[in-house]
Structure formats: C-alpha cells, structure tokens
Design an enzyme around this catalytic site. Structure first.
Site, PDB file in Angstrom:
ATOM      1  N   ARG A 146       0.792  -1.100  -0.149  1.00  0.00           N
ATOM      2  CA  ARG A 146      -0.092   0.109   0.034  1.00  0.00           C
ATOM      3  C   ARG A 146       0.907   1.322  -0.012  1.00  0.00           C
ATOM      4  NH1 ARG A 146      -5.408  -1.647   2.712  1.00  0.00           N
ATOM      5  NH2 ARG A 146      -5.711   0.625   2.469  1.00  0.00           N
ATOM      6  N   TYR A 149       0.606   4.436  -2.377  1.00  0.00           N
ATOM      7  CA  TYR A 149      -0.259   5.351  -2.457  1.00  0.00           C
ATOM      8  C   TYR A 149      -0.079   6.166  -0.893  1.00  0.00           C
ATOM      9  CZ  TYR A 149      -5.190   6.862  -1.843  1.00  0.00           C
ATOM     10  OH  TYR A 149      -6.425   7.603  -1.471  1.00  0.00           O
ATOM     11  N   ASP A 150       0.122   5.474  -0.065  1.00  0.00           N
ATOM     12  CA  ASP A 150       0.250   6.104   1.572  1.00  0.00           C
ATOM     13  C   ASP A 150       1.582   7.058   1.405  1.00  0.00           C
ATOM     14  OD1 ASP A 150      -1.434   3.924   1.759  1.00  0.00           O
ATOM     15  OD2 ASP A 150      -0.598   3.128   3.599  1.00  0.00           O
ATOM     16  N   VAL A 191     -15.117  -1.693  -0.524  1.00  0.00           N
ATOM     17  CA  VAL A 191     -16.025  -2.520   0.196  1.00  0.00           C
ATOM     18  C   VAL A 191     -17.643  -2.072  -0.102  1.00  0.00           C
ATOM     19  CG1 VAL A 191     -16.027  -1.118   2.265  1.00  0.00           C
ATOM     20  CG2 VAL A 191     -16.596  -3.436   2.512  1.00  0.00           C
ATOM     21  N   VAL A 192     -17.698  -1.022  -0.268  1.00  0.00           N
ATOM     22  CA  VAL A 192     -19.183  -0.421  -0.540  1.00  0.00           C
ATOM     23  C   VAL A 192     -19.730  -1.072  -2.032  1.00  0.00           C
ATOM     24  CG1 VAL A 192     -20.993   1.396  -0.741  1.00  0.00           C
ATOM     25  CG2 VAL A 192     -19.196   1.574   1.137  1.00  0.00           C
ATOM     26  N   ASN A 194     -18.083  -2.986  -3.725  1.00  0.00           N
ATOM     27  CA  ASN A 194     -18.325  -4.532  -4.044  1.00  0.00           C
ATOM     28  C   ASN A 194     -19.299  -5.172  -3.503  1.00  0.00           C
ATOM     29  OD1 ASN A 194     -16.026  -6.183  -4.836  1.00  0.00           O
ATOM     30  ND2 ASN A 194     -15.045  -6.439  -2.952  1.00  0.00           N
ATOM     31  N   THR A 214     -13.561  -2.046  11.772  1.00  0.00           N
ATOM     32  CA  THR A 214     -14.740  -1.068  11.528  1.00  0.00           C
ATOM     33  C   THR A 214     -13.862  -0.041  10.544  1.00  0.00           C
ATOM     34  OG1 THR A 214     -13.697  -0.027  13.172  1.00  0.00           O
ATOM     35  CG2 THR A 214     -15.423  -1.346  13.884  1.00  0.00           C
ATOM     36  N   ARG A 215     -15.039   0.533   9.862  1.00  0.00           N
ATOM     37  CA  ARG A 215     -14.847   1.738   9.013  1.00  0.00           C
ATOM     38  C   ARG A 215     -15.894   2.859   9.344  1.00  0.00           C
ATOM     39  NH1 ARG A 215     -10.845  -0.917   8.309  1.00  0.00           N
ATOM     40  NH2 ARG A 215      -9.915  -1.322   6.416  1.00  0.00           N
ATOM     41  N   ASP A 277      -3.922  -4.230   6.180  1.00  0.00           N
ATOM     42  CA  ASP A 277      -5.249  -3.655   6.076  1.00  0.00           C
ATOM     43  C   ASP A 277      -5.465  -3.202   7.381  1.00  0.00           C
ATOM     44  OD1 ASP A 277      -7.639  -3.454   4.756  1.00  0.00           O
ATOM     45  OD2 ASP A 277      -8.699  -4.966   5.939  1.00  0.00           O
TER      46      ASP A 277
END
Ligand SMILES: NC(=O)c1ccc[n+]([C@@H]2O[C@H](COP(=O)([O-])OP(=O)(O)OC[C@H]3O[C@@H](n4cnc5c(N)ncnc54)[C@H](O)[C@@H]3O)[C@@H](O)[C@H]2O)c1
Length: 314
Positions: A146, A149-150, A191-192, A194, A214-215, A277
C-alpha cells in the site's frame, strides 16, 4: 490576462468519482471549471452530463507532466484511490502523487492560484491513536504493497507545506476518509461498491477477515461540501483537516445492511485479510467542525440507497 470576474477552477482527476461531483458542484456555484484527467480510472461518462455546460472544459492530460493554463484555484484530486487501481502500476501511483503535486504546485506558484490537495486518511497508516486527530503522525509501512499510495500522499503533503513555507503559496490539505456514493467505480474492489455489486448480482458478499474491523463512510455530497468550504476558508488556514464520517460500524454490519437494502438473497462469505489492512479508522472532526463549520449530515441508509439506485441503473 482575463477581464471577467468568474472564478476559473482546475479540478485534476475531475472525471473520477469525487472529481465529477466536485465539477458539478463548482459549476452549480457559478464557476468555470477545467477538468483534467488521463481517464485511468475516471471516465467521460462520469461528466457526460456536464459537457454541454458553457462553463465546463475537459482536457485529457497526465498530471505527471507539467500543465500551463491560467486558473484561480486548483483542486488536486488526480490519483487512483482504490487498492486494486493504485497497486496496478505502483510506480505510476507514486509518480502521480509526487510529480503530480510538484507540477500542480508549480502551476499554482506561476499563476498565483490557491491549491487544495486531496490527501487521505491512509497517511495515518495502521494507527495507534483512535480516533485520529490531525496532529497524529501516523504509522505507515514504507515498503508494503500500500506504500505507493500512502507514502506518495505523505510526500505530496510535505511538498504542499514546503511550497507554503518557501513560496508563501496559499495551500489547503484535506485528509479524506472513506467516501461512497454514485459514480464509484463498480470494479474498484472498495467495500461499498463490492458489496452492492455482489448483492445485486446475487453473489455472496465477501468479507476480508472476520468482519469485525470497522470503518466509517461519508456520503459524497457531504464530502464535496467539506472540500469547497476548505478552499473558501481564510488563507491562514492550511489544514491538514480531516473530512469524513465518525459513524463507525463493522464490515459485517455493512454487509447485512446492504443485503437488506437490496432485498438480495446473497449470503456472506469470509476470506483472508490482505496485508497492511488497517483494523480500525475513524476521523476526529473537531477541527473541521470548528474552522469550517462542517460535519457530515446524510444518513448512511439514505446514501446507501442512492448508491444502490446508481448501481442498479448501470
Ligand atoms: N474516495 C475516497 O474514499 C477517497 C478517500 C481518500 C482520499 N481520496 C482521494 O480523492 C481523490 C479522488 O479519489 P476518487 O475516489 O474520486 O478516485 P477515482 O479513481 O475515481 O478518481 C481519480 C481520478 O484521477 C484520474 N487520474 C489518475 N491518475 C492520473 C494522472 N496521472 N493524471 C491525470 N489524472 C489521473 C483518474 O482517471 C480518475 O478520474 C484521490 O486523490 C484520492 O486519493 C479519495
């Protein structure tokens, strides 16, 4: 040299998910908008409804190359944002964040424009502080999958603040947390999108890990309002400022909600958690509330409903 008083605003990544909503909002506010995009993840379709607008221009351009145009404000959103997209060509991802920031800051300096960076909650990495305040420096792996990006986004923030200190540029840095809504890419693996796609096609909804991570998700219209408020804030306010939602829930709860909203017969399945993650992420919005008078207002169910309608129409 221009003689009219209309503000001309550049939106890089303007044909993407957030960018297209921002272009729409800026046109509605009466500004002229130049949308710049290389169409890596964005599409002309996202801005098709704006093409006939007299205040709207679109330019195919890659921000890793310099751009010479005259504008008053720059919103720098160009960058693939979902792991599937930014890991597709990680070197190009870092270049987009870093060279893109250098080129846009150079443009802002040349023409005296105010410039806003779409940074991300990913600069906090896998945080030890919860919720995250802007003063928290983060815990980012510099060599993981990642990192393109980060670390690209972290370096872009550094560049923004060095241009601010060295060249007195008027900068604004927004740290955007998970946002969702119509025009998300249907195959971006987020996730949404998907879960909604899986629910609509009757597939099982796949949860990474055990689903207890959680998100918090912000609806796109609220987020765009936060960006505009930040751009319009006094020059001595640079940010970084968190923008997102504090309403936190588990991935398992989200999956169940989407199955209920779509009336789908899909079941829930589990797979291994990808490396790096983060388990938990939530913004502290004190600064945004104090300085921008901003907070999200669209209820999650309402936002999800509008997003489901969009994906159904696709
Ligand atoms: N959506 C979120 O939840 C979220 C969260 C945090 C930060 N952000 C940031 O907001 C910005 C927009 O994200 P999004 O969700 O709309 O993603 P998106 O992928 O839909 O939009 C990014 C846009 O940038 C364009 N682009 C990519 N590389 C480019 C390049 N080199 N030159 C020109 N254009 C290029 C893409 O084609 C696309 O239109 C990104 O910078 C992202 O990092 C988004």
């Amino acid at each position: 040299m221009r003689f009219d008083s209309t503000k001309r605003v550049l939106v890089t990544g303007g044909a993407g998910f957030l960018g297209s909503h921002l272009c729409e909002r800026l046109l509605a506010d009466g500004h002229d908008v130049v949308c710049v995009d290389n169409f890596f993840t964005g599409t002309r379709h996202n801005v098709a409804h704006l093409l006939e607008h007299p205040g709207f221009e679109i330019l195919r351009h890659d921000v890793t190359f310099p751009l010479y145009i005259e504008v008053d404000e720059i919103y720098n959103l160009a960058c693939p944002a979902s792991p599937i997209h930014y890991q597709h060509d990680p070197v190009q991802t870092t270049k987009t964040s870093v060279h893109g920031a250098i080129n846009m800051l150079g443009l802002a300096k040349r023409v005296g424009a105010k410039i806003l960076q779409a940074s991300t909650s990913e600069v906090y990495g896998d945080p030890e502080q919860h919720p995250q305040t802007e003063g928290y420096w983060g815990r980012v792996n510099p060599i993981g999958i990642r990192s393109c990006y980060d670390e690209g986004k972290r370096c872009a923030e550094t560049l923004f603040f060095d241009y601010y200190r060295q060249n007195a540029l008027r900068i604004k840095v927004a740290r955007i947390f998970n946002t969702f809504g119509p025009r998300m890419h249907p195959n971006d693996g987020r996730v949404v999108s998907n879960f909604i796609m899986q629910a609509l096609t009757g597939e099982d909804l796949t949860i990474n890990g055990d689903g207890t991570q959680t998100r918090s998700f912000c609806y796109v219209d609220d987020l765009i309002d936060g960006l505009v408020r930040l751009m319009d804030s006094p020059d001595d306010f640079t940010g970084p400022v968190n923008l997102g939602s504090t309403y936190e829930f588990t991935m398992l709860e989200l999956a169940e909600k989407i199955i209920a909203l779509t009336g789908s017969s899909s079941k829930i399945g589990f797979r291994e958690l990808p490396s790096d993650d983060p388990r938990q992420r939530q913004p502290d919005l004190t600064l945004a509330r104090q300085v921008l008078g901003w907070g999200p207002s669209t209820p999650l169910d309402e936002g999800l409903q509008r997003t489901v309608e969009y994906f159904k129409a696709l």
